[in-house]
Design a protein around this motif. Structure first.
Motif, short mmCIF file in Angstrom:
data_model
loop_
_atom_site.label_atom_id
_atom_site.label_comp_id
_atom_site.label_asym_id
_atom_site.label_seq_id
_atom_site.Cartn_x
_atom_site.Cartn_y
_atom_site.Cartn_z
N SER B 158 0.85 -1.20 0.00
CA SER B 158 0.00 0.00 0.00
C SER B 158 0.88 1.24 0.00
CB SER B 158 -0.92 -0.01 1.23
OG SER B 158 -0.16 0.23 2.38
N PHE B 159 0.44 2.26 -0.64
CA PHE B 159 1.21 3.49 -0.83
C PHE B 159 0.35 4.68 -0.43
CE2 PHE B 159 4.34 6.26 -2.26
CZ PHE B 159 3.87 7.15 -3.22
N PRO B 160 0.24 4.96 0.88
CA PRO B 160 -0.59 6.10 1.30
C PRO B 160 0.08 7.42 0.91
CG PRO B 160 0.53 5.12 3.20
CD PRO B 160 0.90 4.30 2.02
N THR B 161 -0.70 8.39 0.51
CA THR B 161 -0.15 9.69 0.13
C THR B 161 -1.04 10.79 0.69
OG1 THR B 161 0.49 11.14 -1.70
CG2 THR B 161 -1.35 9.66 -2.10
N ARG B 162 -0.41 11.92 1.03
CA ARG B 162 -1.22 13.06 1.48
C ARG B 162 -1.47 14.04 0.33
NH1 ARG B 162 2.60 17.25 3.51
NH2 ARG B 162 4.68 16.38 3.40
N PHE B 163 -0.88 13.75 -0.84
CA PHE B 163 -0.98 14.70 -1.96
C PHE B 163 -2.18 14.38 -2.85
CE2 PHE B 163 2.81 16.70 -0.76
CZ PHE B 163 3.72 15.73 -0.36
N THR B 164 -3.36 14.41 -2.22
CA THR B 164 -4.56 14.09 -2.99
C THR B 164 -5.15 15.37 -3.55
OG1 THR B 164 -5.84 14.26 -0.95
CG2 THR B 164 -5.08 12.05 -1.59
N ASP B 165 -5.85 15.23 -4.65
CA ASP B 165 -6.49 16.38 -5.31
C ASP B 165 -7.90 16.51 -4.76
OD1 ASP B 165 -7.23 17.18 -8.81
OD2 ASP B 165 -7.21 18.39 -6.98
#
Lengths: 163, 166
Positions: B158-165
């Protein structure tokens, strides 16, 4: 068993890799003559490569590619003549070019290719949208074939400049 | 063969390697498995980004490759191709966190050979094995399966990211 076929119609079978692999193989064919300078003009130009010889003669190359596998063709290199259908407009456009234009027809599956000069090609019926053009086996694209293409072009350009 | 400059050898080597990588394989695939994109000297140590292709030409993974070409005459019976790569450059390639390979190209016979670059070296490379000839379908299929298994394993992480649109 040799392929004794005299003439074969070729068309683009729609395989997605055919376009980009055909262009790569054309570039490789030209690179085998290291004295040639090969450039990719911008997209508006309408041709895939602009090639310059050490003597300053230049020519455009238009690349067309197909998949012999999808056409169920074997031993394509032995077929005497490959026939391809080209838009009449493309031939007429080549006629208007100040720079000689060659078309390279490349089999993206076997690497076999043939060339034809387009800017001096006779158009049979200008009213028809498409023309059948013929690539003889003697125009096979290999190192010797490209050398012959360049030598022939340099001779004709030299003859023109003396008139 | 006409005398080639170092740049001409390099350019021809890259085109030969790209043509070999992209040649369709027979059998169950019946299509190219790879497409090489030259990075044009813009990325240190790496000459190609090589995409692994699905049926529809979309990318399902990739590997990085350095191409070394030679036009030295070598007896066909020799089991190794004389290509050189400094230790520093090789180790930069080995440190990259994605599959990386060194491709050696024999300009005279127009044959490409491939080896993985995984471990750090104490000495520069002066030759590579000719065991993995890229004209052989089974070599390309093995390479495809090897690199694809890397990316399939990564896909499951899994690759969680905070850079969501938002």
């Amino acid at each position: 068993m040799p392929n004794n076929q005299q003439s074969q119609g070729i068309k683009n079978g729609g395989a997605s890799y055919v376009g980009w692999r055909g262009e790569l193989l054309a570039e490789l064919a030209l690179a085998r003559l290291p004295e040639l300078s090969v450039h990719k003009p911008n997209e508006d130009c309408g041709y895939d490569f602009l090639v310059a010889t050490p003597s300053g003669v230049c020519f455009f190359v238009l690349v067309k590619a197909f998949s012999s596998k999808r056409l169920s063709l074997r031993r394509i290199e032995e077929i005497e003549e490959l026939r391809w259908t080209l838009e009449t407009q493309q031939i007429l456009r080549a006629h208007e070019s100040q720079t000689p234009v060659f078309i390279f027809l490349i089999d993206a599956d076997t690497d076999h290719g043939r060339y034809l000069r387009l800017d001096t090609l006779q158009v049979r019926k200008e009213s028809s949208d498409r023309q059948t053009i013929r690539f003889p086996r003697e125009n096979t694209i290999d190192k010797k074939g490209i050398e012959r293409l360049v030598a022939g072009l340099e001779r004709s350009e030299k003859a023109l400049s003396h008139h | 063969m006409a005398k080639l400059s170092k740049d001409q050898i390099g350019d021809l080597g890259e085109l030969l390697a790209a043509a070999d990588l992209s040649r369709p394989v027979a059998g169950r695939f019946g299509r190219p498995l790879f497409r090489a994109t030259s990075l044009g000297g813009k990325y240190p140590t790496v000459d190609f980004l090589v995409d692994l292709l699905a049926d529809d030409d979309s990318t399902v993974g990739f590997f990085l490759a350095q191409v070394k070409a030679t036009n030295l005459v070598a007896a066909p019976s020799r089991k190794r191709l004389p290509v050189t790569m400094p230790k520093g450059k090789l180790n930069e390639l080995a440190r990259l966190p994605v599959p990386a390979y060194l491709i050696g190209v024999d300009i005279r016979s127009e044959t490409s050979y491939l080896v993985a670059v995984q471990r750090m070296r104490r000495e520069p490379v002066s030759s590579i094995t000719k065991a993995y000839n890229m004209a052989v379908d089974s070599v390309k299929i093995g390479l495809y399966e090897e690199v694809l298994s890397f990316w399939n394993a990564v896909k499951n992480v899994s690759f969680p990211t905070r850079f969501t649109d938002a």
